[in-house]
Motif scaffolding. Sequence first.
Motif: not given
Length: 505
Positions: A240-246, A401-408, A479-481
């Motif tokens: 999410v957000g890696q490819f602007p507009g995707a 939420g896995f991609p952000v540290v603490g999410g797992v 990612v939060a959004k």
Amino acid sequence: MRGIHSVIDDLRRDVFEEVARLAYEGGDLSRIDKIPYKIIPGDVAKYRDSVFRERAIVTERLRLACGLPLRSPAEYGPASLGIEEANIPEKYYEPPLVNVISFACNACPSKEMRVSSNCQGCLSHPCQAVCPKNAITTDRYGHSVIDNDKCIKCGRCVDQCPYDAISKIERPCAKACGMDAIGSDEHGHAKIDYDKCVSCGMCLVNCPFGAIADKSQIFQLIQAIKSGTEVIAIVAPAFVGQFPGATPAKLKKAIRLLGMSDTVEVAIGADLCTIEEAQDFLEKVPAEQPYMGTSCCPAWSVMAKRMMSDHPEYISMSLTPMVITARLVKKDHPDAKIVFVGPCAAKKLEASRRAVRSDVDFVLTFEEINGMFRAKDIDFDTLEPDECDTDFTAGTAAGRGFPVVGGVAAAVKEHIEKIAPDREVMIEYGDGLRECKKMLLMAKAGKRNGYLLEGMACPGGCIAGAGTITPVKNSVANVAKYKAAAKKKSAGESELADRLKEAEK
């Protein structure tokens, strides 16, 4: 320097685009010899001392992007030498995965303390007073002088100088390496100790000279697509957000335009991984072991099992989200090839293990697949999804939420509290391999008994992986959004929860 766009990013992405274009067009592959002249045009060097050196570096990057081995400066040959070895629909990485292009390396100092002209030659000399090795003396003008043969680089002098006249100079790639795996060869160029390296890729994205690169499977993936084999992409939730507009629907269409038949979100595997790790924790801690480490990050897992060689089982043996998702997809599409698309360089190493090869056929980073999008002239701002490009996102908020540290750890803790509300779960996470090491040392000393330990090799989590495009700060917000928009919140609510045992077989 992460998050600041530079010419190194452009060069790396140009290489991925050109390799993808070459693979799609096919024909006479010796055309790869012309690509360095396309990426580095003209007869005047723009970035280094010589235009020939610039093209030579691009040549080696092209070969690595085709999955071919790095050559030493003493080896002569065009980029196309051995290109037929890459022109196949299946090729796993031959070690080493991460490579130093020695003639691109600046031979930066490995680590030393330096006194600048800011030194005022003060009478108190606090730098001398705090030096534990008596490595600091003064010259005839009273200015401090450091003997780097005696200096242990503890940094106490840096902290005590009232004029900020002392600084620690450290090779950026080595500083970013949490495994202390980077030293110097006889010429002062960076050299990787592969007995220590866990292929996290932090060195390659932190080298200001672009001297480090990993191998890619772009060429082989495109050959598999062109052969008519069904290829299905499984995409990490960090997309999410890696490819602007995707949007998810646009990304699904874009991947279909690349020649793949479908797209599946790895957040579904993250949900099942959460359920499995929660069950393991409840069964094993403290009955069989004092604590448990998560399994998701392959670089952390390899490092932790090395440090815990007497008790590797303390690190969860649960399947990673990538493997769970791949297995489920292959159960439904047994003849398909699976490509994992994500932020991580270490996933390439994980997928090359014999136990995983039958599940995951290709691993591409976001940067690498973006090269494929560019080769196909895909513009997400103008791309319109078709009716068949429905939202492929079936993961819960916990999995997303896995991609952000603490999410797992947070997802596992939440699930435990739902199925065993009386059970207290203490969690700690290591943000980057250096912090992971400290966390494990505390655990080995018996100071983390009863804990669930989450390790993330990349500082910030998967969103800071070596194959990401978007700055970490932006990715956290994205990612939060995305997580907040999930219809189902807890991993236990996953519509695929009943397929966990199927994935374990």
